[in-house]
Write an enzyme that holds these catalytic residues in place. Structure first.
Site, PDB file in Angstrom:
ATOM      1  N   CYS A   6      34.040  40.251  32.837  1.00 56.12           N
ATOM      2  CA  CYS A   6      33.780  41.583  33.409  1.00 56.12           C
ATOM      3  C   CYS A   6      33.929  41.599  34.930  1.00 56.12           C
ATOM      4  CB  CYS A   6      32.362  42.026  33.049  1.00 56.12           C
ATOM      5  SG  CYS A   6      31.857  41.613  31.383  1.00 56.12           S
ATOM      6  N   CYS A  66      36.931  42.976  36.974  1.00 54.95           N
ATOM      7  CA  CYS A  66      37.123  44.422  37.163  1.00 54.95           C
ATOM      8  C   CYS A  66      35.938  45.052  37.886  1.00 54.95           C
ATOM      9  CB  CYS A  66      37.277  45.120  35.805  1.00 54.95           C
ATOM     10  SG  CYS A  66      38.848  44.798  35.024  1.00 54.95           S
ATOM     11  N   HIS A  67      34.715  44.621  37.547  1.00 57.06           N
ATOM     12  CA  HIS A  67      33.524  45.316  38.057  1.00 57.06           C
ATOM     13  C   HIS A  67      32.918  44.620  39.271  1.00 57.06           C
ATOM     14  CE1 HIS A  67      33.495  48.117  34.723  1.00 57.06           C
ATOM     15  NE2 HIS A  67      33.731  47.099  33.903  1.00 57.06           N
ATOM     16  N   MET A 127      38.816  50.113  29.801  1.00 57.31           N
ATOM     17  CA  MET A 127      37.699  49.220  29.419  1.00 57.31           C
ATOM     18  C   MET A 127      37.992  48.707  28.006  1.00 57.31           C
ATOM     19  SD  MET A 127      34.560  47.926  29.641  1.00 57.31           S
ATOM     20  CE  MET A 127      33.095  47.639  28.618  1.00 57.31           C
ATOM     21  N   HIS A 133      47.430  42.010  45.845  1.00 60.39           N
ATOM     22  CA  HIS A 133      47.400  40.839  44.952  1.00 60.39           C
ATOM     23  C   HIS A 133      48.395  39.805  45.464  1.00 60.39           C
ATOM     24  CE1 HIS A 133      46.255  38.857  41.219  1.00 60.39           C
ATOM     25  NE2 HIS A 133      47.522  38.693  40.904  1.00 60.39           N
TER      26      HIS A 133
HETATM   27 FE1  DHE Z   1      47.564  33.874  39.299  1.00 62.26          FE
HETATM   28  C1  DHE Z   1      49.667  33.473  42.022  1.00 62.26           C
HETATM   29  C2  DHE Z   1      45.355  35.604  41.214  1.00 62.26           C
HETATM   30  C3  DHE Z   1      45.763  34.712  36.510  1.00 62.26           C
HETATM   31  C4  DHE Z   1      49.660  32.011  37.374  1.00 62.26           C
HETATM   32  N1  DHE Z   1      47.533  34.456  41.238  1.00 62.26           N
HETATM   33  C5  DHE Z   1      48.484  34.180  42.201  1.00 62.26           C
HETATM   34  C6  DHE Z   1      48.066  34.729  43.475  1.00 62.26           C
HETATM   35  C7  DHE Z   1      46.830  35.307  43.251  1.00 62.26           C
HETATM   36  C8  DHE Z   1      46.511  35.144  41.840  1.00 62.26           C
HETATM   37  C9  DHE Z   1      45.956  36.013  44.277  1.00 62.26           C
HETATM   38  C10 DHE Z   1      48.853  34.638  44.791  1.00 62.26           C
HETATM   39  C11 DHE Z   1      48.471  33.342  45.458  1.00 62.26           C
HETATM   40  C12 DHE Z   1      49.226  33.153  46.758  1.00 62.26           C
HETATM   41  O1  DHE Z   1      50.425  33.475  46.803  1.00 62.26           O
HETATM   42  O2  DHE Z   1      48.577  32.699  47.719  1.00 62.26           O
HETATM   43  N2  DHE Z   1      45.884  34.967  38.930  1.00 62.26           N
HETATM   44  C13 DHE Z   1      45.117  35.583  39.858  1.00 62.26           C
HETATM   45  C14 DHE Z   1      43.986  36.271  39.226  1.00 62.26           C
HETATM   46  O3  DHE Z   1      43.025  36.871  39.796  1.00 62.26           O
HETATM   47  C15 DHE Z   1      44.228  36.236  37.778  1.00 62.26           C
HETATM   48  C16 DHE Z   1      44.733  37.617  37.351  1.00 62.26           C
HETATM   49  C17 DHE Z   1      43.003  35.938  36.893  1.00 62.26           C
HETATM   50  C18 DHE Z   1      42.241  34.722  37.310  1.00 62.26           C
HETATM   51  O4  DHE Z   1      41.047  34.651  37.011  1.00 62.26           O
HETATM   52  O5  DHE Z   1      42.794  33.810  37.918  1.00 62.26           O
HETATM   53  C19 DHE Z   1      45.345  35.220  37.701  1.00 62.26           C
HETATM   54  N3  DHE Z   1      47.679  33.431  37.325  1.00 62.26           N
HETATM   55  C20 DHE Z   1      46.813  33.860  36.345  1.00 62.26           C
HETATM   56  C21 DHE Z   1      47.159  33.319  35.054  1.00 62.26           C
HETATM   57  O6  DHE Z   1      46.534  33.485  33.970  1.00 62.26           O
HETATM   58  C22 DHE Z   1      48.440  32.596  35.211  1.00 62.26           C
HETATM   59  C23 DHE Z   1      49.544  33.386  34.501  1.00 62.26           C
HETATM   60  C24 DHE Z   1      48.440  31.197  34.598  1.00 62.26           C
HETATM   61  C25 DHE Z   1      47.591  30.212  35.354  1.00 62.26           C
HETATM   62  O7  DHE Z   1      48.111  29.152  35.680  1.00 62.26           O
HETATM   63  O8  DHE Z   1      46.426  30.535  35.621  1.00 62.26           O
HETATM   64  C26 DHE Z   1      48.629  32.641  36.727  1.00 62.26           C
HETATM   65  N4  DHE Z   1      49.323  32.939  39.639  1.00 62.26           N
HETATM   66  C27 DHE Z   1      50.006  32.192  38.727  1.00 62.26           C
HETATM   67  C28 DHE Z   1      51.179  31.610  39.351  1.00 62.26           C
HETATM   68  C29 DHE Z   1      51.175  32.028  40.670  1.00 62.26           C
HETATM   69  C30 DHE Z   1      50.011  32.868  40.843  1.00 62.26           C
HETATM   70  C31 DHE Z   1      52.215  30.743  38.658  1.00 62.26           C
HETATM   71  C32 DHE Z   1      52.167  31.661  41.773  1.00 62.26           C
HETATM   72  C33 DHE Z   1      53.416  32.395  41.599  1.00 62.26           C
HETATM   73  C34 DHE Z   1      54.431  31.959  42.635  1.00 62.26           C
HETATM   74  O9  DHE Z   1      55.600  31.880  42.245  1.00 62.26           O
HETATM   75  O10 DHE Z   1      54.031  31.706  43.788  1.00 62.26           O
END
Ligand code: DHE
Length: 586
Positions: A85, A88-89, A126, A365
């Site tokens: 949660c 989002c919240h 939600m 983001h």
């Molecule tokens: Fe990420 C980049 C946040 C879930 C794989 N992810 C990022 C960035 C942020 C972020 C802020 C940019 C970082 C930077 O450039 O400094 N990611 C989040 C979340 O808040 C979210 C939605 C949920 C969480 O709790 O983390 C989330 N992310 C995921 C995944 O579930 C992914 C698909 C698989 C994993 O490994 O967790 C995932 N995020 C990635 C990847 C990048 C990324 C591969 C970098 C992409 C790139 O090419 O630079």
């Protein structure tokens, strides 16, 4: 077309974890915690705060008519709240992309309303936690009572905690003075092994796994120092590992925990400051910290708590999202999600820290640089907008609606469109569209910072797009699409065939099928090129206890080149080619 709500409610988010008291031997607790991290793709694709979910927190001060909830139920409720949660919240329930759930509101609504809202969800986004089976009847009841209590307040994580967690494993003076291995570092891939809390270092030419390294819990991304020697990796638990790739076998030389939940890390890239500083950004506490680039010694913590750019109302937990390093100025570019601000942090004098605070758009983001590396283009994803920052002038240039639902670019993709000239691409989480924004204010002024083209890829749930200066292809994944075949495929658009105003054809690559995995529902995520731009690597991301793989495709022929399978490759997701990540080539 699947709404984001449908995507969310169809994807199960499972996670098992141990209780983690923040106090006490952090490292030992983390080791146990890491073994238990086991989530499937983030169904809601919003923050999953597993680490916060493990904390044993006091039930905030009771009041006479507080609903009865015991500590055991309270711990269960905290875990559910932080993991499902809070994204989002908000951690403090003050609202983020979802509504605020503070007691002045929840007590007004009352137990019955909360109970049915959690059970059935709402069309506004939600999830239907009860009817989807994500939460049991008992859990729904606990959550409804939990929300009538004051929000839990997780501990802060200041300099004392950071210094407690900070380790210089190999002092700079004891490190090699020259490269001690024959690895082609520039063509090395750092691969996130998400649920194992590790990374794999895989040779970009031979596909040999050179090392599997322990990192933070639910490890997230890798970034490379300006010299290309150091690899920095951040875990969702805020642990940063700095890996020296000159050592005989690359290994961690320093580590630190910068918070309790974190997602981004970067290093200084400006000439004269190469490898001098590192920076990491946290979701909780909401802050970023600048560290010594050689030892990760924490030097300067900056809280991001403050006022929302437009309403000018206070937000207690604006999360630090993407961080990039300017190639034009000694500045870090720091996205602050909930206040919609971008900090251009001048790192030339940490004692008199100069920050240009740019009013941008809420819910910033991820993002990346345009092909000139002057402009930073980032998604304010929950408002369906792209924000463009001039890193030479440290100024906002434009805010553009993408005309799609929830843009999610990763670092985006730069190419020259046959009709529109230089563009940067993003795909979308909430629909199947790909949007191109013009990035050439000199040569194509009319197109600059406008959406010049929108076309359709495989389906909603896309997370990443990628191309390379040597490639004529744009790759678009559909990782979180609810359809199994779609989420295991990738769309490829031939750039030289793109025409203004025409819906382009694309080739569908059955990457998941090529991986030859018969169990589970593996999803394909994040195209990443090798240094030369001749191959594209895809992660075939399966559940933690099932076989995953990395599939390598020949960029010219679009044919399968290699399937990398190894029992150590547990939940591979992000892949970071050292040269392309260091030089911001994408
Ligand atoms: Fe990420 C980049 C946040 C879930 C794989 N992810 C990022 C960035 C942020 C972020 C802020 C940019 C970082 C930077 O450039 O400094 N990611 C989040 C979340 O808040 C979210 C939605 C949920 C969480 O709790 O983390 C989330 N992310 C995921 C995944 O579930 C992914 C698909 C698989 C994993 O490994 O967790 C995932 N995020 C990635 C990847 C990048 C990324 C591969 C970098 C992409 C790139 O090419 O630079």
């Amino acid at each position: 077309m699947q709404s984001i709500q449908a995507i969310r409610s169809r994807l199960l988010l499972t996670s098992a974890a141990l209780a983690l008291a923040v106090a006490g031997p952090v490292a030992a607790q983390e080791e146990d915690l890491k073994k238990e991290h086991d989530t499937s793709p983030a169904g809601q694709y919003v923050g999953e705060y597993d680490t916060l979910g493990q904390l044993n927190l006091e039930i905030p001060g009771r009041r006479p008519n507080d609903p009865v909830i015991n500590q055991e139920e309270y711990d269960i409720a905290n875990k559910i709240y932080f993991e499902r949660c809070a994204g989002c919240h908000g951690v403090l329930r003050r609202g983020a992309t979802g509504k605020a759930l503070t007691v002045d509101i929840t007590r007004d609504l009352g137990y019955e309303h909360l109970h049915s809202f959690i059970t059935y969800g709402s069309p506004a986004g939600m999830p239907n936690w009860g009817t989807s089976g994500d939460l049991s009847e008992e859990e729904v009841d606990i959550m409804a009572r939990y929300l009538l209590l004051d929000p839990a307040s997780p501990p802060e994580w200041g300099m004392d905690k950071m210094l407690e967690s900070w380790k210089v494993v190999v002092a700079p003076e004891d490190r090699p003075t020259e490269k001690m291995n024959d690895i082609d570092i520039d063509n090395l891939m750092s691969v996130t092994l998400r649920d194992a809390g590790q990374i794999a270092l895989i040779d970009g030419t031979t596909y040999e796994i050179h090392a599997i390294l322990e990192t933070g819990y639910a490890v997230h991304i890798s970034r490379i120092s300006a010299s290309g020697r150091y690899l920095l990796v951040i875990g969702r638990d805020g642990r940063v590992n700095m890996i020296d790739m000159w050592m005989e076998t690359p290994a961690t030389v320093a580590e630190i925990k910068v918070g309790i939940e974190a997602r981004s890390v970067e290093t200084s890239k400006m000439e004269g400051y190469e490898d001098k500083y590192a920076i990491a950004g946290a979701y909780w506490p909401p802050q970023y910290v600048i560290m010594d680039g050689n030892t990760l010694e924490p030097l300067k913590i900056k809280s991001t708590r403050g006022y929302i750019y437009d309403e000018q109302t206070y937000h207690p937990e604006p999360r630090v999202a993407a961080i990039l390093s300017s190639h034009y100025k000694p500045e870090f570019i720091v996205n602050i999600k909930e206040t919609g601000k971008i900090h251009m942090v001048d790192y030339t004098d940490l004692k008199n820290l100069k920050i240009t605070e740019i009013e941008a758009e809420r819910f910033l983001h991820d993002g990346g640089l345009d092909s000139t590396k002057r402009y930073f283009i980032t998604a304010a994803n929950a408002r369906n907008k792209l924000v463009v920052i001039d890193t030479k002038e440290s100024k906002l240039v434009a805010i553009t609606d993408t005309e799609g639902l929830t843009p999610h670019p990763g670092r985006g993709a730069n190419f020259v469109h046959p009709d529109h000239g230089p563009v940067w691409a993003t795909s979308h989480l909430g629909d199947e569209s790909v949007a191109l924004i013009g990035t050439d204010p000199e040569g194509h002024a009319d197109n600059a910072w406008k959406i010049v083209e929108t076309f359709y890829a495989l389906g909603g749930g896309s997370l990443f797009v990628k191309t390379h200066p040597e490639s004529d292809n744009l790759y678009v994944d559909a990782t979180l699409n609810p359809d199994a075949e779609t989420s295991a495929s990738v769309a490829v658009f031939k750039i030289s065939d793109l025409k203004a105003g025409e819906e382009p054809e694309y080739t569908t690559l059955p990457i998941g099928e090529w991986a030859g995995i018969t169990e589970g529902q593996p999803r394909v995520v994040q195209p990443e090129f090798n240094q030369a731009g001749t191959e594209v690597w895809f992660s075939v991301w399966n559940a933690k206890d099932l076989v995953s793989a990395i599939v390598v495709v020949d960029d010219k022929t679009l044919e399968l080149k290699e399937v990398i399978k190894d029992e150590r490759l547990i939940t591979p997701t992000g892949k970071f080619n050292v040269f392309n990540t260091r030089a911001d080539v994408y």
